[in-house]
Design an enzyme around this catalytic site. Structure first.
Site, PDB file in Angstrom:
ATOM      1  N   SER A 155      28.054  26.395  -1.100  1.00  0.00           N
ATOM      2  CA  SER A 155      29.272  25.593  -1.223  1.00  0.00           C
ATOM      3  C   SER A 155      29.437  24.658  -0.036  1.00  0.00           C
ATOM      4  O   SER A 155      29.784  23.483  -0.194  1.00  0.00           O
ATOM      5  CB  SER A 155      30.498  26.495  -1.343  1.00  0.00           C
TER       6      SER A 155
ATOM      7  N   ALA B  40      27.059  17.474   1.626  1.00  0.00           N
ATOM      8  CA  ALA B  40      26.378  16.415   0.876  1.00  0.00           C
ATOM      9  C   ALA B  40      27.386  15.408   0.337  1.00  0.00           C
ATOM     10  O   ALA B  40      27.153  14.192   0.397  1.00  0.00           O
ATOM     11  CB  ALA B  40      25.563  17.018  -0.270  1.00  0.00           C
TER      12      ALA B  40
ATOM     13  N   GLU C 270      29.647  10.224  -0.193  1.00  0.00           N
ATOM     14  CA  GLU C 270      30.792   9.715  -0.953  1.00  0.00           C
ATOM     15  C   GLU C 270      31.932   9.271  -0.035  1.00  0.00           C
ATOM     16  O   GLU C 270      32.647  10.091   0.539  1.00  0.00           O
ATOM     17  CB  GLU C 270      31.314  10.781  -1.924  1.00  0.00           C
TER      18      GLU C 270
ATOM     19  N   GLU D 291      39.623  10.915   1.057  1.00  0.00           N
ATOM     20  CA  GLU D 291      40.522  11.954   0.550  1.00  0.00           C
ATOM     21  C   GLU D 291      40.613  13.135   1.508  1.00  0.00           C
ATOM     22  O   GLU D 291      41.678  13.754   1.635  1.00  0.00           O
ATOM     23  CB  GLU D 291      40.069  12.388  -0.839  1.00  0.00           C
TER      24      GLU D 291
ATOM     25  N   TRP E 104      55.441  20.819   6.813  1.00  0.00           N
ATOM     26  CA  TRP E 104      56.640  20.494   7.585  1.00  0.00           C
ATOM     27  C   TRP E 104      57.768  19.976   6.687  1.00  0.00           C
ATOM     28  O   TRP E 104      58.925  20.350   6.856  1.00  0.00           O
ATOM     29  CB  TRP E 104      56.277  19.472   8.658  1.00  0.00           C
ATOM     30  N   LEU E 105      57.420  19.118   5.724  1.00  0.00           N
ATOM     31  CA  LEU E 105      58.438  18.495   4.874  1.00  0.00           C
ATOM     32  C   LEU E 105      58.949  19.402   3.762  1.00  0.00           C
ATOM     33  O   LEU E 105      60.097  19.257   3.322  1.00  0.00           O
ATOM     34  CB  LEU E 105      57.894  17.202   4.260  1.00  0.00           C
TER      35      LEU E 105
ATOM     36  N   GLU F  72      37.476  15.476  -7.026  1.00  0.00           N
ATOM     37  CA  GLU F  72      36.460  14.558  -6.487  1.00  0.00           C
ATOM     38  C   GLU F  72      35.100  15.248  -6.400  1.00  0.00           C
ATOM     39  O   GLU F  72      34.064  14.638  -6.710  1.00  0.00           O
ATOM     40  CB  GLU F  72      36.875  14.035  -5.115  1.00  0.00           C
TER      41      GLU F  72
END
Length: 120
Positions: free
Chosen positions: A19, A25, A30, A36, A49-50, A71
């Site tokens: 994994s 990779a 990518e 992301e 926090w929010l 993704e």
């Protein structure tokens, strides 16, 4: 692929190593995944926090991690299609477009959750 025919902890360890290799990779190949990841790295502490409740914090963080998961799956589809052949094929293009749509959907979900929680 390490870990074939292993059992117990050895199998889990080999799966974990595989994994990590997949994440490395994807990071290497990518740009979208790297972007992301940076978004998630910034968003996780911000979401913790929010968020006012445990559920809000889980949603704010969970949708960001979901984007990374989608993704990774999209990248796996694209790499598999490219492995099969690089010539143009309508079905290959459709599969890649569908994977891209899944990523877009996960980003829309993340944005929607963040918006709905933060406008309260």
């Amino acid at each position: 692929m390490a870990g074939q025919n292993l059992k117990g902890f050895a199998r889990l360890y080999a799966a974990f190593i595989n994994s990590l290799a997949g994440v490395r990779a994807t990071w290497h190949h990518e740009e979208a995944f790297r972007q992301e990841c940076w978004l998630t790295l910034a968003g996780v502490p911000l979401g913790l926090w929010l968020g006012e409740t445990g559920i809000e914090r889980a949603l704010l963080v969970g949708v960001l991690i979901n984007v990374l998961i989608v993704e990774l799956l999209n990248t796996a589809v694209e790499v598999t299609i490219d492995r099969i052949g690089i010539e143009r094929n309508n079905l290959s293009g459709r599969a890649k477009d569908i994977g891209s749509a899944a990523v877009l959907s996960s980003l829309v979900l993340a944005g929607s959750v963040w918006f709905l929680i933060l406008i309260r």
